[in-house]
Design an enzyme around this catalytic site. Structure first.
Site, PDB file in Angstrom:
ATOM      1  N   SER A   1      21.242  -0.370  34.013  1.00  0.00           N
ATOM      2  CA  SER A   1      21.094  -0.233  35.463  1.00  0.00           C
ATOM      3  C   SER A   1      21.382  -1.516  36.218  1.00  0.00           C
ATOM      4  O   SER A   1      21.534  -1.495  37.443  1.00  0.00           O
ATOM      5  CB  SER A   1      19.672   0.221  35.790  1.00  0.00           C
TER       6      SER A   1
ATOM      7  N   LYS B   1      -9.145   3.366  -2.721  1.00  0.00           N
ATOM      8  CA  LYS B   1      -9.523   2.564  -1.553  1.00  0.00           C
ATOM      9  C   LYS B   1     -10.914   2.965  -1.076  1.00  0.00           C
ATOM     10  O   LYS B   1     -11.241   4.154  -0.993  1.00  0.00           O
ATOM     11  CB  LYS B   1      -8.495   2.766  -0.429  1.00  0.00           C
TER      12      LYS B   1
ATOM     13  N   GLU C   1       0.833  -1.194   0.000  1.00  0.00           N
ATOM     14  CA  GLU C   1       0.000   0.000   0.000  1.00  0.00           C
ATOM     15  C   GLU C   1       0.876   1.256   0.000  1.00  0.00           C
ATOM     16  O   GLU C   1       1.863   1.337   0.730  1.00  0.00           O
ATOM     17  CB  GLU C   1      -0.886  -0.022   1.254  1.00  0.00           C
TER      18      GLU C   1
ATOM     19  N   CYS D   1      -5.621  -3.439   1.926  1.00  0.00           N
ATOM     20  CA  CYS D   1      -5.400  -3.573   3.374  1.00  0.00           C
ATOM     21  C   CYS D   1      -6.681  -3.682   4.186  1.00  0.00           C
ATOM     22  O   CYS D   1      -7.281  -4.736   4.280  1.00  0.00           O
ATOM     23  CB  CYS D   1      -4.530  -2.408   3.867  1.00  0.00           C
TER      24      CYS D   1
END
Length: 729
Positions: free
Chosen positions: A361, A115, A46, A176
Site C-alpha cells: 500500500s 512428562k 520434545e 520443557c
C-alpha cells in the site's frame, strides 16, 4: 577406576507434524553427527518423532501407533547404537495418553519417562491431549506391543519417574515445562546425586523471551551444580508458532555451548566435553550438603554398564573440558527479521506453493511484511552460500532463476522469483507518494511488482446498489452519512482482497514459473490494528478485506517494534527507501483526498498506536478489564506525575483517560467477532489477540456503554475529580 571427562550432545531439529519418516531421518542424522563428535549421550526435542504441534491429532490412535513404529525402526538402526539416547514421542499406557521420553541404548529401551508437569497456558493445551504422571519417583511396567517386544527380547519395560545410572555418573530427564515450574524435577534429582540433566523442549519463540529462558536454564545448575543439556525444536512444524532452537549445554551455571536460535538447518547438533569432577567440586563448595543428606526424594536408579567416559579418553591430553562462553542474544529487530524470515521459508518450502504476494500500500505495515520476505531471501542466500543441501534442493524446486539448475545469485534475484508485490490504487484516494514508495521498495528488494488501479471494478460494484435500489452512496467529504462512508471504504478494501487472490492464482502461470501453482497471500495488519478493530467505524481492518490472507507475519507485532525493525533494516539491509515509510503519516487511503482532508489512522481511531500497544498489553498480559485498566492508567498517564528522562508516556486528565479506556473497550467489544476470522499470524508476542489459538474470549458482548464496568469508572472518576478540586481549594 572410571573416567571423568564426558562428551555430550544436544540438538535443534526442524521437525514437522506427522512427517513420520522425515522426522525419523532427522533424528538418526542427529545421532550420527553426535557419535562422530565423540558424544556418548544425546538428547533431542520434545515429541520429536511425531512433531510437537499435532494438537488434536494426539486424540487419534494412529499417532501412537506410528510413533512406536518409528521408535522400532530407530532401535533397529545399528548406526544409532553405541550412544545413550533420550528420544521424545507420545505413548499410550493403560488407555491414558502420555508425553514421554524414551531412554534407550544399543537397540534396547532402558526407561520410558512420562512428562509430569504439562504446559497448559498461552499457546499450550497439553492437558487437553495428555495425562500428567502424578507419581513422582515411582515406576511400573509398560507392556510392549508385539513388534517392539521382539526387538527388546522382553514383553515389558519400566515406565515412570526414574534416573539412569552409569558406572561413573547418573543422568535424569525432565521435559520443557517442568523446568519452568516452581519445584522443578531437576532440584530433587540434583539433591539425590544426579549430575547430568537432560531437557527436551518444544519451546516457541516470542520477542524478548530468550533471556528469560536462558536465565532459568542457567539457574537450574547454578544453585545446585550439575550439567544441563537443553534441546529444542527449531522452525515451523505446522502451526503458527516458530520454535527457536538455541540448544545449550550448561555446567554449574555457565553456558559452554549454544546452538543457533534461527537457522534453516534441519539438523543442528551441539556438543561439549564436560568434567564430572567440576560438578563434584562445585557441589562441595556450596550450601547443599545438609539438604542433600536429609532429602527424602530418592530416585530408582536403572543400572547400565555403558560408560560415558573412559580412563583412556581422560589420558588423552588433547581432550579438555569445553570452556564457558558468553550467551548470544539477538536484538528485537534481529529477532523480527530472523524469526519471521525463517518461518516464511519453512512455510513456503513445505506448502508446495510458488511464492508469496503482498498487497503493497505504501504504508509501513505492508512495507514491514515485504521487508520480512526480503529478509527471508537474504537468509536463504546465506544458506546457499554455506552449501546447505536442503536449501539448495528447495531453491531448485521453487525458484530456478534462469534455466534448469541455475540458482539465483543475490537476494533480489531470489525475491523476484518467489515474491510479488501489488499496488492497487484508486485515482481519487491514492496519493502519488504511496504509489512511489511502493514502487521504490519493490525495486530495492527485487520483487515482481504489479501497479494497477481498481476504479473500474469499484464503480461496477457500486452500480449494483445504484441500479438495484436507486440510491447512490457518497463519502463523508462528499456529504454522505457515516454508513455510506463506511460502505464505500469496505467496498474498496474487499475488492483489493479479491484482486490480490486473483493475481496470486494466475501470476505463476502467466510468468511461466516452474511447477505453476499459486502464490500465498500475506497479510499486513499489526497487532494494534487487530486488537482495536475499526475504531470510529473506520476501515482499518475490514472483515474479509485485503487483511484477509493466508499468513500474517506481523499480526502479533506492535507498531513501535515494527518501526524499530524498519529503521534497523534501512541500515542493515542497505534499503535507504525505507526512511520515507518511517516518516509517512499512517493512512488507509480509503477516502478521497481533498485540499483540506487526508485520512489519518490515528485521528480516525481517536488514539495513537503507542496507546493501542499499552491497551493491548494491559488487556492480555496484565488481565485488566475496563475498570482496572482505568485505575492503572489514571496514574500512569497523569499530567501531574513525576517523569524521568526518556519517559514518553501520554499525559491526560482523569476524564480523558476514562474516555479513551471506554472508547477502546466499546469498539473492541462490538468488533470482537472479526477476530474469529483473523488470518493466522506468526506468534511473536504474549499480547497477541488471536482468538483461534491464544486469546480465548467471547465474541458477543453486552453493550459496554451501559455496563456496570463503565458506571464504576464514572464513580471512580467523580471521586478523583472531587479530590482534585478539594486539593486545589
Amino acid at each position: 577406576m572410571v573416567g571423568h571427562l564426558v562428551t555430550v550432545a544436544t540438538c535443534n531439529l526442524n521437525q514437522w507434524v506427522l512427517d513420520w519418516e522425515g522426522n525419523l531421518k532427522r533424528i538418526i542424522e542427529s545421532i550420527q553427527i553426535a557419535k562422530k563428535a565423540g558424544a556418548r549421550l544425546r538428547v533431542g526435542p520434545e515429541l520429536e518423532i511425531s512433531g510437537y504441534s499435532c494438537l488434536d491429532h494426539f486424540h487419534e490412535l494412529d499417532v501412537y501407533t506410528h510413533s512406536l513404529e518409528m521408535l522400532r525402526r530407530l532401535l533397529l538402526d545399528e548406526s544409532t547404537h553405541g550412544i545413550l539416547l533420550d528420544v521424545g514421542l507420545p505413548i499410550m499406557h493403560r488407555n491414558l495418553r502420555y508425553n514421554c521420553r524414551v531412554i534407550c541404548l544399543d537397540g534396547k529401551i532402558l526407561l520410558i519417562r512420562p512428562k509430569m508437569w504439562l504446559a497448559n497456558d498461552g499457546n499450550y493445551r497439553e492437558m487437553r491431549h495428555f495425562t500428567p504422571w502424578m507419581r513422582p519417583r515411582e515406576t511400573e511396567l509398560f507392556h510392549l506391543p508385539k513388534d517392539l517386544a521382539k526387538v527388546q527380547d522382553e514383553t515389558h519395560v519400566l515406565f515412570g519417574d526414574a534416573v539412569i545410572s552409569t558406572p561413573e555418573t547418573a543422568f535424569g530427564a525432565e521435559t520443557c515445562e517442568e523446568l519452568f515450574t516452581p519445584k522443578a524435577p531437576h532440584i530433587d534429582m540434583a539433591l539425590d546425586g544426579v549430575e547430568i540433566i537432560t531437557n527436551s523442549s518444544g519451546s516457541h519463540f516470542t520477542l524478548r523471551k530468550l533471556d528469560t529462558r536462558l536465565q532459568l536454564i542457567m539457574e537450574a545448575t547454578r544453585k545446585s551444580g550439575g550439567i544441563y543439556l537443553y534441546a529444542n525444536q527449531q522452525g515451523c512444524d505446522g502451526e503458527r508458532l516458530y520454535f527457536d532452537g538455541c540448544a545449550m549445554i550448561i555446567v554449574n551455571g555457565d553456558v559452554v555451548a549454544q546452538g543457533s536460535q534461527f537457522s534453516l538447518d534441519d539438523v543442528e547438533v551441539v556438543t561439549a566435553t564436560v568434567d564430572l569432577e567440576e560438578v563434584r567440586s562445585y557441589r562441595a563448595a556450596i550450601s547443599r550438603g545438609l539438604q542433600a543428606a536429609t532429602n527424602n526424594a530418592r530416585y530408582q536408579r536403572i543400572q547400565t554398564p555403558f560408560e560415558l567416559s573412559s580412563e583412556e579418553e581422560d589420558a588423552d591430553i588433547t581432550k579438555r573440558p569445553t570452556l564457558p562462553i558468553q550467551p548470544r542474544i539477538h536484538s528485537v529487530e534481529e529477532e523480527i527479521a530472523l524469526s519471521a524470515g525463517c518461518y516464511l521459508w519453512d512455510y513456503l518450502r513445505r506448502s508446495g506453493t510458488a511464492g508469496y504476494l503482498v498487497p503493497l500500500s505504501g504504508g509501513i505495515d505492508s512495507c514491514a511484511t515485504a521487508t520480512i520476505v526480503f529478509s527471508m531471501c537474504r537468509i536463504v542466500m546465506q544458506a546457499l552460500k554455506e552449501g546447505n543441501p536442503q536449501v539448495v534442493e528447495d531453491v531448485k524446486r521453487i525458484a530456478v532463476y534462469n534455466g534448469a539448475g541455475v540458482l539465483p545469485k543475490t537476494p533480489q534475484e531470489l525475491c523476484n522469483q518467489v515474491f510479488t508485490t501489488i499496488y492497487m490504487g484508486m485515482k481519487k484516494q491514492s496519493s502519488r507518494e504511496t504509489r512511489q514508495r511502493a514502487k521504490d521498495l519493490s525495486e530495492a528488494i527485487g520483487s515482481y511488482h504489479v501497479n494497477l488501479d481498481i476504479d473500474d471494478v469499484y464503480e461496477a460494484q457500486k452500480k449494483l446498489v445504484v441500479n438495484t435500489i436507486n440510491f447512490e452512496p457518497k463519502f463523508k467529504v462528499e456529504g454522505g452519512t457515516v454508513q455510506e462512508n463506511l460502505t464505500l471504504q469496505c467496498l474498496q478494501a474487499r475488492i483489493r482482497m479479491v484482486t490480490a487472490y486473483e493475481f496470486g492464482q494466475i501470476l505463476p502461470t502467466a510468468r511461466g514459473r516452474p511447477g505453476g501453482g499459486s502464490l500465498l497471500v500475506l497479510g499486513s495488519a499489526n497487532v494494534g490494528e487487530v486488537t482495536h478493530l475499526r475504531i470510529g467505524l473506520r476501515g482499518y481492518l475490514t472483515k474479509y478485506d485485503c487483511s484477509s490472507a493466508d499468513i500474517n507475519p506481523i499480526g502479533s507485532i506492535d507498531k513501535d517494534d515494527l518501526k524499530r525493525f524498519i529503521g534497523w533494516a534501512e541500515k542493515n539491509f542497505d534499503l535507504p527507501c525505507l526512511h520515507d515509510f518511517l516518516t509517512a503519516v499512517p493512512t488507509a487511503e480509503l477516502e478521497p483526498i481533498t485540499e483540506n482532508y487526508v485520512q489519518s489512522d490515528e485521528a480516525d481511531m481517536g488514539m495513537t498506536y503507542q496507546e493501542l500497544t499499552i491497551f493491548g498489553r494491559l488487556r492480555k498480559l496484565n488481565k485488566l478489564g475496563p475498570y482496572a485498566m482505568f485505575q492503572r492508567l489514571v496514574h500512569d498517564w497523569s499530567v501531574d506525575r513525576r517523569r524521568t528522562p526518556g519517559d514518553d508516556a501520554p499525559a491526560y486528565t482523569p476524564a480523558q483517560v476514562a474516555e479513551k479506556v471506554k472508547r477502546f473497550y466499546h469498539f473492541y467489544a462490538i468488533n470482537r467477532h472479526k477476530m474469529t476470522t483473523l488470518t493466522p499470524a506468526l506468534h511473536c508476542n504474549d499480547y497477541s489477540p488471536d482468538d483461534n489459538r491464544f486469546d480465548l474470549r467471547p465474541f458477543l458482548y453486552p453493550p459496554f456503554w451501559k455496563s456496570w464496568s463503565f458506571k464504576r469508572i464514572d464513580l471512580e472518576l467523580a471521586r478523583i475529580e472531587k479530590k482534585l478540586a478539594n486539593d486545589k481549594a
